[in-house]
Design a protein around this motif. Structure first.
Motif, PDB file in Angstrom:
ATOM      1  N   PRO A   1       0.804  -1.228   0.000  1.00 29.77           N
ATOM      2  CA  PRO A   1       0.000   0.000   0.000  1.00 29.77           C
ATOM      3  C   PRO A   1       0.841   1.285   0.000  1.00 29.77           C
ATOM      4  O   PRO A   1       0.666   2.134  -0.871  1.00 29.77           O
ATOM      5  CB  PRO A   1      -0.828  -0.124   1.284  1.00 29.77           C
ATOM      6  CG  PRO A   1      -0.940  -1.589   1.500  1.00 29.77           C
ATOM      7  CD  PRO A   1       0.375  -2.158   1.059  1.00 29.77           C
ATOM      8  N   ALA A   2       1.720   1.456   0.967  1.00 31.22           N
ATOM      9  CA  ALA A   2       2.480   2.704   1.085  1.00 31.22           C
ATOM     10  C   ALA A   2       3.336   2.965  -0.146  1.00 31.22           C
ATOM     11  O   ALA A   2       3.455   4.106  -0.609  1.00 31.22           O
ATOM     12  CB  ALA A   2       3.350   2.673   2.341  1.00 31.22           C
ATOM     13  N   ASP A   3       3.916   1.908  -0.686  1.00 27.41           N
ATOM     14  CA  ASP A   3       4.796   2.061  -1.853  1.00 27.41           C
ATOM     15  C   ASP A   3       4.038   2.511  -3.102  1.00 27.41           C
ATOM     16  O   ASP A   3       4.638   3.068  -4.025  1.00 27.41           O
ATOM     17  CB  ASP A   3       5.515   0.745  -2.157  1.00 27.41           C
ATOM     18  CG  ASP A   3       6.501   0.354  -1.072  1.00 27.41           C
ATOM     19  OD1 ASP A   3       6.852   1.226  -0.252  1.00 27.41           O
ATOM     20  OD2 ASP A   3       6.924  -0.817  -1.044  1.00 27.41           O
ATOM     21  N   ASN A   4       2.741   2.253  -3.134  1.00 29.31           N
ATOM     22  CA  ASN A   4       1.970   2.519  -4.346  1.00 29.31           C
ATOM     23  C   ASN A   4       0.848   3.533  -4.139  1.00 29.31           C
ATOM     24  O   ASN A   4       0.011   3.712  -5.024  1.00 29.31           O
ATOM     25  CB  ASN A   4       1.376   1.206  -4.873  1.00 29.31           C
ATOM     26  CG  ASN A   4       2.450   0.249  -5.356  1.00 29.31           C
ATOM     27  OD1 ASN A   4       2.985   0.396  -6.445  1.00 29.31           O
ATOM     28  ND2 ASN A   4       2.771  -0.739  -4.533  1.00 29.31           N
ATOM     29  N   ALA A   5       0.846   4.190  -2.985  1.00 28.52           N
ATOM     30  CA  ALA A   5      -0.242   5.122  -2.668  1.00 28.52           C
ATOM     31  C   ALA A   5      -0.376   6.223  -3.721  1.00 28.52           C
ATOM     32  O   ALA A   5      -1.488   6.530  -4.172  1.00 28.52           O
ATOM     33  CB  ALA A   5      -0.013   5.728  -1.285  1.00 28.52           C
ATOM     34  N   GLU A   6       0.738   6.833  -4.108  1.00 26.01           N
ATOM     35  CA  GLU A   6       0.686   7.930  -5.076  1.00 26.01           C
ATOM     36  C   GLU A   6       0.160   7.462  -6.427  1.00 26.01           C
ATOM     37  O   GLU A   6      -0.640   8.152  -7.066  1.00 26.01           O
ATOM     38  CB  GLU A   6       2.087   8.524  -5.248  1.00 26.01           C
ATOM     39  CG  GLU A   6       2.129   9.757  -6.126  1.00 26.01           C
ATOM     40  CD  GLU A   6       3.503  10.391  -6.213  1.00 26.01           C
ATOM     41  OE1 GLU A   6       3.759  11.104  -7.201  1.00 26.01           O
ATOM     42  OE2 GLU A   6       4.315  10.162  -5.295  1.00 26.01           O
ATOM     43  N   LEU A   7       0.575   6.272  -6.853  1.00 24.48           N
ATOM     44  CA  LEU A   7       0.122   5.741  -8.137  1.00 24.48           C
ATOM     45  C   LEU A   7      -1.371   5.448  -8.114  1.00 24.48           C
ATOM     46  O   LEU A   7      -2.081   5.706  -9.096  1.00 24.48           O
ATOM     47  CB  LEU A   7       0.892   4.463  -8.477  1.00 24.48           C
ATOM     48  CG  LEU A   7       2.374   4.624  -8.818  1.00 24.48           C
ATOM     49  CD1 LEU A   7       3.037   3.263  -8.926  1.00 24.48           C
ATOM     50  CD2 LEU A   7       2.540   5.413 -10.108  1.00 24.48           C
ATOM     51  N   LEU A   8      -1.857   4.919  -7.001  1.00 29.56           N
ATOM     52  CA  LEU A   8      -3.281   4.610  -6.889  1.00 29.56           C
ATOM     53  C   LEU A   8      -4.118   5.886  -6.863  1.00 29.56           C
ATOM     54  O   LEU A   8      -5.168   5.982  -7.510  1.00 29.56           O
ATOM     55  CB  LEU A   8      -3.535   3.772  -5.637  1.00 29.56           C
ATOM     56  CG  LEU A   8      -3.040   2.324  -5.697  1.00 29.56           C
ATOM     57  CD1 LEU A   8      -2.974   1.717  -4.305  1.00 29.56           C
ATOM     58  CD2 LEU A   8      -3.947   1.475  -6.584  1.00 29.56           C
TER      59      LEU A   8
END
Length: 332
Positions: free
Chosen positions: A250-257
């Protein structure tokens, strides 16, 4: 017909390429647990041993363990080493044996090297429950969040919805053929690998999108895949025209999501897995018969079945969807 790829699979009209990079049989345990004196649940001491105590994944597992303790009032807690180290984990388990705990729930660093210590634990009458340790033999049971086939199908469902590990990839293709017949596997390049490298995923995805203009979806199984594929989608101006889904933190991909480049990712929640291990340990300690389907009372682990050919490995449906709306709720 439009073609679709996937960095390990390759499909048309809607997608897939998978990049490799995390049985209703009834059985009863005959192992003896502590029977010297009758104990109630609140008398038991149950310890969860993660791979280490500092990794965000296992910090999240500790959150679940603490929630379980608060909700039930039971003496359950997590205890981990300062780094991921098989020798240190084995020593910690030995210390718990000497301490005389009732159950050890462990996520093994190195299953093979931990076997002798877990054998000692069971010989001492301690219940041993593992998670992500399907190869272990010196356990009462091992809990897996899902079967490979089930998880592969789940990833494919998410990729299909967005547009409208090798075993995971195989299962995804099989599920696609059955459920999404308008998608066809791109036979020219059925699989390519990212080797758990985001830059490789990016470069491969970019090349594939250029080579196959009708490509609509890429499915990755490594946690490094989606961010790499998303970079290619964004750079090539393909947002909302091409899609990716797969496993991701989640944290690693928050911006992309939140940006919409990645619509959704899949994972399982370690907090819930921690609760499931404790619940199963309690059942074994209380002498309950463990027969499929096994209900551990937590989401995704309410109808667990035995892996085909196994009497110790239980598989659930513990996968979750991570999207822009819930990505910040996981805490890791």
């Amino acid at each position: 017909m439009k073609k679709i790829l996937a960095l390990l699979l390759a499909l048309t009209m809607a997608f897939a390429l998978c990049l490799t990079g995390c049985a209703g049989t009834t059985t009863a345990k005959t192992e003896e647990t502590k029977t010297e004196t009758a104990k109630s649940d609140k008398d038991y001491e149950i310890v969860v041993v993660p791979k280490d105590a500092s990794n965000p994944w296992f910090v999240r597992m500790d959150t679940g363990v603490k929630e379980y303790a608060a909700e039930t009032g039971l003496n359950v807690y997590q205890k981990g080493t300062d780094v991921i180290d098989a020798t240190k984990q084995a020593q910690l388990v030995q210390d718990l044996i000497a301490q005389g705990v009732d159950a050890i729930c462990v996520v093994p660093v190195d299953p093979e090297s931990l076997e002798p210590v877990l054998k000692q634990a069971r010989e001492a009458g301690i219940v041993v429950i593992a998670h992500e340790g399907a190869s272990l033999t010196n356990v009462d049971y091992d809990i897996e969040a899902f079967s490979n086939s089930g998880y592969g199908a789940f990833i494919m469902d998410n990729l299909a919805e967005a547009a409208s590990h090798n075993e995971w990839a195989d299962a995804a293709v099989a599920h696609q053929k059955e459920k999404y017949p308008n998608m066809t596997l791109l036979e020219e390049e059925p699989r390519v690998e990212s080797h758990d490298n985001g830059d490789t995923a990016y470069n491969v995805a970019k090349e594939l999108f250029k080579k196959y203009p009708d490509l609509k979806g890429i499915m990755g199984t490594s946690s490094f895949d989606a961010p790499g594929i998303a970079r290619a989608i964004e750079e090539l101006g393909l947002i909302d025209k091409a899609f990716t889904s797969g496993t991701g933190m989640p944290a690693d991909n928050a911006e992309l999501l939140k940006s919409g480049v990645v619509k959704s990712l899949t994972l399982w929640d370690p907090a819930i897995a921690g609760k499931a291990m404790i619940s199963l340990a309690l059942k074994v300690l209380n002498g309950e018969e463990i027969g499929a389907p096994v209900d551990l009372g937590v989401d995704g682990y309410t109808a667990m079945t035995f892996r085909e050919g196994s009497t110790t490995v239980l598989e659930g449906e513990g996968w979750v969807v991570i999207d822009a709306e819930n990505v910040d709720s996981f805490g890791f």
